[in-house]
Design an enzyme around this catalytic site. Structure first.
Site, PDB file in Angstrom:
ATOM      1  N   GLU A   4      29.816 -19.571   1.424  1.00 55.24           N
ATOM      2  CA  GLU A   4      30.097 -18.515   1.391  1.00 55.24           C
ATOM      3  C   GLU A   4      31.755 -17.802   0.597  1.00 55.24           C
ATOM      4  O   GLU A   4      32.084 -17.184   0.503  1.00 55.24           O
ATOM      5  CB  GLU A   4      31.068 -18.208   2.749  1.00 55.24           C
ATOM      6  CG  GLU A   4      30.249 -17.888   3.865  1.00 55.24           C
ATOM      7  CD  GLU A   4      29.856 -17.580   5.261  1.00 55.24           C
ATOM      8  OE1 GLU A   4      31.279 -17.215   5.433  1.00 55.24           O
ATOM      9  OE2 GLU A   4      29.389 -18.111   6.323  1.00 55.24           O
ATOM     10  N   ASP A  46      37.923 -20.515  11.543  1.00 52.21           N
ATOM     11  CA  ASP A  46      36.903 -19.843  12.836  1.00 52.21           C
ATOM     12  C   ASP A  46      36.475 -21.879  12.615  1.00 52.21           C
ATOM     13  O   ASP A  46      36.138 -22.195  11.252  1.00 52.21           O
ATOM     14  CB  ASP A  46      35.452 -19.699  11.577  1.00 52.21           C
ATOM     15  CG  ASP A  46      34.339 -19.548  12.419  1.00 52.21           C
ATOM     16  OD1 ASP A  46      34.145 -19.934  13.594  1.00 52.21           O
ATOM     17  OD2 ASP A  46      32.732 -19.287  12.081  1.00 52.21           O
ATOM     18  N   GLU A  78      38.453 -18.207  16.078  1.00 56.34           N
ATOM     19  CA  GLU A  78      36.877 -18.051  16.561  1.00 56.34           C
ATOM     20  C   GLU A  78      36.413 -19.376  16.971  1.00 56.34           C
ATOM     21  O   GLU A  78      36.282 -20.745  16.188  1.00 56.34           O
ATOM     22  CB  GLU A  78      36.031 -17.230  15.435  1.00 56.34           C
ATOM     23  CG  GLU A  78      34.384 -17.435  15.076  1.00 56.34           C
ATOM     24  CD  GLU A  78      33.715 -17.063  14.278  1.00 56.34           C
ATOM     25  OE1 GLU A  78      34.479 -15.563  13.553  1.00 56.34           O
ATOM     26  OE2 GLU A  78      32.324 -17.396  13.733  1.00 56.34           O
ATOM     27  N   LYS A 113      26.641 -10.536  14.931  1.00 61.53           N
ATOM     28  CA  LYS A 113      25.358 -11.188  13.934  1.00 61.53           C
ATOM     29  C   LYS A 113      24.039 -10.239  13.977  1.00 61.53           C
ATOM     30  O   LYS A 113      23.957 -11.057  15.456  1.00 61.53           O
ATOM     31  CB  LYS A 113      25.244 -12.063  13.563  1.00 61.53           C
ATOM     32  CG  LYS A 113      26.787 -13.219  13.023  1.00 61.53           C
ATOM     33  CD  LYS A 113      27.002 -13.902  13.413  1.00 61.53           C
ATOM     34  CE  LYS A 113      28.154 -15.560  12.566  1.00 61.53           C
ATOM     35  NZ  LYS A 113      27.973 -16.508  12.721  1.00 61.53           N
ATOM     36  N   ARG A 145      25.833 -13.838   7.460  1.00 62.86           N
ATOM     37  CA  ARG A 145      25.514 -15.103   7.678  1.00 62.86           C
ATOM     38  C   ARG A 145      26.106 -16.152   6.802  1.00 62.86           C
ATOM     39  O   ARG A 145      26.274 -15.679   5.690  1.00 62.86           O
ATOM     40  CB  ARG A 145      24.052 -15.476   7.703  1.00 62.86           C
ATOM     41  CG  ARG A 145      23.608 -14.770   9.691  1.00 62.86           C
ATOM     42  CD  ARG A 145      24.389 -14.784  11.065  1.00 62.86           C
ATOM     43  NE  ARG A 145      24.820 -16.272  10.970  1.00 62.86           N
ATOM     44  CZ  ARG A 145      23.565 -16.768  11.676  1.00 62.86           C
ATOM     45  NH1 ARG A 145      23.574 -16.479  13.152  1.00 62.86           N
ATOM     46  NH2 ARG A 145      24.267 -18.039  12.601  1.00 62.86           N
ATOM     47  N   SER A 146      26.258 -17.236   6.734  1.00 62.13           N
ATOM     48  CA  SER A 146      26.068 -17.858   5.289  1.00 62.13           C
ATOM     49  C   SER A 146      25.181 -17.969   4.333  1.00 62.13           C
ATOM     50  O   SER A 146      25.555 -17.949   3.595  1.00 62.13           O
ATOM     51  CB  SER A 146      26.948 -19.909   5.440  1.00 62.13           C
ATOM     52  OG  SER A 146      25.504 -19.811   6.297  1.00 62.13           O
TER      53      SER A 146
HETATM   54  P1  PGA Z   1      26.752 -19.779  10.000  1.00 63.67           P
HETATM   55  O1  PGA Z   1      28.482 -19.718   9.830  1.00 63.67           O
HETATM   56  O2  PGA Z   1      25.759 -17.876   9.167  1.00 63.67           O
HETATM   57  O3  PGA Z   1      26.533 -20.777   9.132  1.00 63.67           O
HETATM   58  O4  PGA Z   1      26.735 -19.718  11.153  1.00 63.67           O
HETATM   59  C1  PGA Z   1      29.155 -18.504   9.798  1.00 63.67           C
HETATM   60  C2  PGA Z   1      30.067 -18.126  11.272  1.00 63.67           C
HETATM   61  O5  PGA Z   1      29.565 -19.069  12.022  1.00 63.67           O
HETATM   62  O6  PGA Z   1      30.483 -17.494  11.748  1.00 63.67           O
HETATM   63 ZN    ZN Z   2      31.332 -18.334  13.214  1.00 65.88          ZN
END
Ligand code: PGA
Ligand code: ZN
Length: 425
Positions: free
Chosen positions: A202, A239, A282, A334, A363-364
């Site tokens: 990210e 997080d 988080e 999300k 998202r990542s």
């Molecule tokens: P992810 O990570 O999009 O890989 O799930 C984002 C998060 O955990 O907040």
């Molecule tokens: Zn998260």
């Protein structure tokens, strides 16, 4: 009314295939959106449809794209664009599964977001204004990653996101100014320490640290080096994404090479909260650790924001349960965890009604799509989490908020401290 729906395969920020949907109305107006993809996904999320097999590591989305061009296009053709809830209900019924696995969460979320864009286009409004429909809006408090870790950096450190929040900034633009200085300072410090190893998924620096606490120390020093005051001006947000290294009340910390039970995990986090200016945490424990969430919120819920991500997976029923449990005081939002925009908004509204913090999140795996910037403003969520301050799939979202702040002009309100479910220190 909807004239046509088109799906196509495009590529995300990790170089993986993803789904784009484009809705064209009879008027010729159109809307388009791209599905994001997570790496540290909660088990209760809508499921992306991936083809498996040898191509692209099994990540291809030919079937999901076919679903958009086939069943979804047929079902939506001729329908009025104005009623998003009706259109989303139609999509949910068409899929027919609890986790959206038949047509694919990726097919559904791209379509559902594209419908919002098409409606805004038909109204001749920017998406945020279409969503706000005259209600109050605020520019969100950004949560911006400085170091990446966990599943986004081959578990180099246990904690997934080391982020900063600038609630004392006077505007969204100023919050970005401060963050840019912190990100820069962190980079210079890492270079001087011989620890600069590029960036994680990210855009945060790849954390070549010997301990999670070393990352926290660096972060505080970077805030100071940027000429800002930790705690009163800039807070730390973590997080933990604890589902990635824990389940059944047992947590395996790779860096420390030790196994913690829930009580020890909570004590570790408490020691960090005491030692560092932490504003928000988080997923402090794993998604199956309800008792852990409840105990953590009882201990710290008055002082810091406690967010459920994998724990709540943008699901209205889970948010409601967490309210009666007092398991968190904030919900991560999300869209692709829920699968449709109507379900996403329902989860956000349920949390907000209980006074929860509301954080719209990327998202990542992302793209140039900036829908979430508009959701954060138009739904008046108060907070936005997009990843770091580099890589254009991240910067596109921050930059879109700058444009919206400019459009609002003198009416622009930056959420700042008001976004957080805790008192200003
Ligand atoms: P992810 O990570 O999009 O890989 O799930 C984002 C998060 O955990 O907040
Ligand atoms: Zn998260």
């Amino acid at each position: 009314n909807i004239r046509s729906v088109r799906g196509r395969r495009v590529w995300d920020s990790r170089g993986r295939p993803t789904v784009e949907a484009e809705i064209t109305l009879a008027s010729g107006k159109a809307g388009r959106a791209i599905a994001p993809a997570g790496a540290s996904t909660g088990s209760g999320e809508a499921l992306d449809r991936r083809d498996g097999g040898a191509a692209f590591g099994g990540m291809d989305v030919v079937h999901a794209v076919d679903a958009v061009n086939g069943e979804i296009a047929t079902a939506l053709a001729g329908k009025p664009i104005a009623d998003q809830a009706m259109l989303d209900t139609l999509l949910i019924g068409l899929d027919g599964t609890a986790n959206k696995s038949r047509l694919g969460g990726n097919a559904l979320v791209a379509t559902s977001m594209a419908l919002l864009h098409a409606r805004a286009a038909s109204e001749g409004q920017p998406l945020w204004a279409s969503l706000a429909a005259g209600r109050d809006v605020r520019l969100p408090l950004p949560e911006i990653q400085i170091f990446g870790g966990g599943a986004h950096a081959s578990r180099r450190v246990d904690v997934q996101d080391f982020m900063v929040m600038c609630p004392a900034a006077g505007s969204f633009a100023e919050a970005l100014d401060w963050t840019a200085e912190i990100y820069r300072a962190a980079g210079v410090m890492l270079k001087e320490a011989g620890k600069l190893q590029g960036v994680a998924d990210e855009g945060g620096y790849w954390p070549a640290f010997a301990a999670n606490e070393e990352a926290l120390d660096f972060l505080v020093r970077a805030i100071e080096k940027a000429g800002l005051k930790p705690a009163s001006e800039v807070g730390i947000s973590l997080d933990i994404a604890a589902s990635e290294f824990g389940r059944g009340g047992s947590y395996e910390l790779a860096l420390d090479k030790r196994k913690l039970d829930t009580g020890e995990m909570l004590d570790l986090l408490t020691s960090w909260i005491k030692a560092y200016p932490i504003l928000s945490i988080e997923d402090p424990v794993a998604e199956d650790d309800r008792e852990g969430f409840i105990a953590f919120t009882a201990r710290h819920g008055a002082d810091i924001q406690i967010i459920g991500d994998d724990y709540l997976v943008t699901d209205e029923a889970r948010v409601r349960q967490s309210i009666s449990d007092k398991a968190v005081n904030a919900v991560l939002i999300k869209p692709n965890q829920a699968g449709t925009m109507t379900e996403t908004l329902a989860a956000a509204n349920a949390g907000r009604a209980a006074g929860f913090g509301t954080i719209v999140s990327a998202r990542s795996g992302e793209s140039e799509d900036v829908t979430i910037s508009h959701l954060a403003v138009g739904w008046n969520a108060g907070q936005l989490k997009v990843g770091s301050f580099s890589r254009s799939e991240r910067m596109a979202k921050w930059n879109e908020c700058l444009r919206i702040e400019e459009q609002l002009g003198r009416d622009a309100v930056f959420a700042g401290w008001s976004a957080l479910p805790v008192k200003r220190p």
